[in-house]
Design a protein around this motif. Structure first.
Motif: not given
Length: 239
Positions: A15, A101, A105, A129, A134-135
């Motif tokens: 990533s 995104v 977390h 995204h 995505t991250n």
């Protein structure tokens, strides 16, 4: 357990690599207009060490331009801090837009990875995204590349500042404007964006004319976001 950790580390590395690759064109531009800032900083008496600290601790191009512009003796720390605070208020909107995104977390990870959010890798991440998802590590990889490019440009310009006395003569000062114009167009999603964008532009222009400092950035951004929110609310009510 070790296999799971290895897979996770490989995914993070992939990533970050993808994020860095996606930001290469912007990194090239960052070196250019970072060099302009470096030249201006040298003419203002900002040292190489001070510029290095500014890059790492602040890492906000527009705010650094404002800070360098105000860098003169006697230095008003409160005035500089207030100007930087105002121009960086847009990160409230940027942070809110990155919520999908960063979903799932932890707070400490968000705080760590968000430090390297710049307008450029934010725009690239949002665009990615919307297309593929995505991250945060995609964002972070782009941020690392931009930090390196930005530091090379600003520090190189600072060291060569005495040799380039008129950066505008070579149109280097336009690089900053050109990059943000390109980023803006990359986020256009069609005619549904027309009204929020128009509201943001009008509010920013009016605020810039009648209000001191950089309040037009915040007012334009917040105003455009509010119009978009109202439109979305009305759309959902019709369902």
């Amino acid at each position: 357990m070790s296999d799971i950790i290895s897979i996770q580390n490989a995914s993070i590395s992939t990533s970050m690599y993808r994020g860095a690759m996606a930001n290469i064109p912007l990194a090239v531009s960052a070196v250019t207009y970072g060099g302009v800032l470096g030249v201006l900083s040298a003419q203002k008496g900002v040292t190489w060490a001070e510029m290095s600290a500014m890059n790492v601790l602040m890492f906000a191009g527009s705010a650094q331009f404002v800070m360098v512009d105000m860098w003169q003796a006697p230095l008003s720390v409160m005035a500089v801090a207030m100007a930087v605070f105002i121009i960086n208020l847009r990160y409230l909107l940027i942070g809110a837009s990155l919520h999908p995104v960063f979903a799932g977390h932890s707070l400490w990870r968000k705080a760590l990875l968000m430090h390297l959010v710049a307008d450029e890798n934010w725009a690239v991440t949002i665009a990615e995204h919307r297309k593929n998802g995505t991250n945060p590590y995609f964002l972070f990889g782009g941020g690392l590349l931009l930090l390196c490019a930005w530091s090379c440009g600003t520090l190189g310009g600072n060291l060569l500042g005495s040799f380039i006395t008129q950066p505008e003569k070579y149109a280097l000062d336009f690089a900053f404007v050109a990059v943000f114009a390109a980023l803006t167009l990359s986020l256009w999603r069609g005619r549904n964006d027309g009204l929020p964008w128009a509201a943001a532009i009008v509010l920013a222009l009016v605020s810039e004319k009648f209000l001191p400092g950089k309040w037009y950035i915040v007012i334009g951004g917040v105003g455009g976001a509010m119009v978009a929110g109202v439109i979305e609310y009305l759309r959902l009510q019709k369902r």
